[in-house]
Design an enzyme around this catalytic site. Structure first.
Site, PDB file in Angstrom:
ATOM      1  N   HIS A  11      50.804 -26.763  -4.344  1.00  0.00           N
ATOM      2  CA  HIS A  11      51.233 -25.655  -5.186  1.00  0.00           C
ATOM      3  C   HIS A  11      51.467 -26.175  -6.601  1.00  0.00           C
ATOM      4  CE1 HIS A  11      52.703 -23.247  -1.484  1.00  0.00           C
ATOM      5  NE2 HIS A  11      51.505 -22.875  -1.851  1.00  0.00           N
ATOM      6  N   THR A  37      41.531 -27.606  -2.889  1.00  0.00           N
ATOM      7  CA  THR A  37      41.421 -26.296  -3.505  1.00  0.00           C
ATOM      8  C   THR A  37      41.147 -26.509  -4.992  1.00  0.00           C
ATOM      9  OG1 THR A  37      43.841 -26.266  -3.572  1.00  0.00           O
ATOM     10  CG2 THR A  37      42.780 -25.017  -1.805  1.00  0.00           C
ATOM     11  N   THR A  40      43.683 -28.050  -7.874  1.00  0.00           N
ATOM     12  CA  THR A  40      44.129 -29.362  -7.395  1.00  0.00           C
ATOM     13  C   THR A  40      42.979 -30.361  -7.442  1.00  0.00           C
ATOM     14  OG1 THR A  40      45.794 -28.322  -5.969  1.00  0.00           O
ATOM     15  CG2 THR A  40      45.177 -30.590  -5.452  1.00  0.00           C
ATOM     16  N   GLY A  58      43.679 -21.699  -4.252  1.00  0.00           N
ATOM     17  CA  GLY A  58      44.383 -21.078  -3.124  1.00  0.00           C
ATOM     18  C   GLY A  58      44.482 -19.567  -3.209  1.00  0.00           C
ATOM     19  N   ASP A  63      42.557 -21.639   0.460  1.00  0.00           N
ATOM     20  CA  ASP A  63      43.270 -22.028   1.682  1.00  0.00           C
ATOM     21  C   ASP A  63      42.514 -21.564   2.917  1.00  0.00           C
ATOM     22  OD1 ASP A  63      45.372 -23.107   0.111  1.00  0.00           O
ATOM     23  OD2 ASP A  63      46.382 -21.165   0.051  1.00  0.00           O
ATOM     24  N   ASP A  83      55.520 -25.736  -2.252  1.00  0.00           N
ATOM     25  CA  ASP A  83      56.749 -25.485  -2.999  1.00  0.00           C
ATOM     26  C   ASP A  83      57.561 -24.479  -2.197  1.00  0.00           C
ATOM     27  OD1 ASP A  83      58.782 -24.841  -4.721  1.00  0.00           O
ATOM     28  OD2 ASP A  83      57.486 -24.021  -6.282  1.00  0.00           O
ATOM     29  N   HIS A  90      49.935 -15.500  -2.078  1.00  0.00           N
ATOM     30  CA  HIS A  90      48.951 -15.631  -1.002  1.00  0.00           C
ATOM     31  C   HIS A  90      49.573 -16.300   0.230  1.00  0.00           C
ATOM     32  CE1 HIS A  90      48.835 -19.365  -3.237  1.00  0.00           C
ATOM     33  NE2 HIS A  90      48.168 -19.946  -2.271  1.00  0.00           N
ATOM     34  N   ASP A  93      47.737 -16.393   3.590  1.00  0.00           N
ATOM     35  CA  ASP A  93      46.669 -17.399   3.694  1.00  0.00           C
ATOM     36  C   ASP A  93      47.247 -18.770   4.025  1.00  0.00           C
ATOM     37  OD1 ASP A  93      45.102 -15.297   2.859  1.00  0.00           O
ATOM     38  OD2 ASP A  93      44.585 -16.163   0.915  1.00  0.00           O
ATOM     39  N   ARG A  99      48.831 -22.356  10.680  1.00  0.00           N
ATOM     40  CA  ARG A  99      48.667 -21.954  12.083  1.00  0.00           C
ATOM     41  C   ARG A  99      47.423 -22.609  12.686  1.00  0.00           C
ATOM     42  NH1 ARG A  99      48.000 -16.911  11.370  1.00  0.00           N
ATOM     43  NH2 ARG A  99      50.215 -16.517  11.053  1.00  0.00           N
TER      44      ARG A  99
END
Length: 131
Positions: A11, A37, A40, A58, A63, A83, A90, A93, A99
């Protein structure tokens, strides 16, 4: 053995932390196939001169793109410096990416302490692949 495939995500308020972390472990990350992403990845490429495969940022679906790579078996590790004190537009996402890591047992680091543990494992894998 193929190079370990590592996704690097951070983030906005954690991007400097990620860049410094990767810089401290530069030789390890140079031996990996890196994905990130958009923003980054751009920072990692510019600041550290690393080859980084980038996806969208992202908020624009990056993501989810990383999550798709996980589902397809194309990613081994994820370092996602989140963060926890700032709401993310988002967030669904982000939750989906985490998950997928949990469902598929993909190692996921969400802070510097767990990222250090993943680097220890990466070093071990890289050392064993040379012997």
């Amino acid at each position: 053995m193929e190079k370990p495939k590592v996704a690097l995500i951070a983030h906005d308020k954690k991007k400097i932390d990620l860049i410094m972390f990767v810089k401290e472990n530069l030789e390890t990350f140079k031996a990996c196939e890196l994905y990130a992403t958009g923003t980054t990845g751009k920072f990692l490429s510019e600041k550290l001169k690393l080859i980084v495969n980038t996806v969208h940022s992202g908020p624009l679906g990056g993501d989810i793109q990383i999550g798709s790579m996980l589902v397809e078996g194309r990613m081994d590790f994820v370092i996602f410096l989140r963060d926890p004190l700032t709401a993310q537009p988002h967030e669904p996402d982000i939750s989906a990416l985490m998950r997928v890591c949990d469902v598929l047992n993909i190692p996921l680091a969400t802070n510097l302490a767990t990222a250090e543990a993943l680097v220890v494992e990466l070093k071990s894998i890289l050392k064993n692949s040379k012997t």
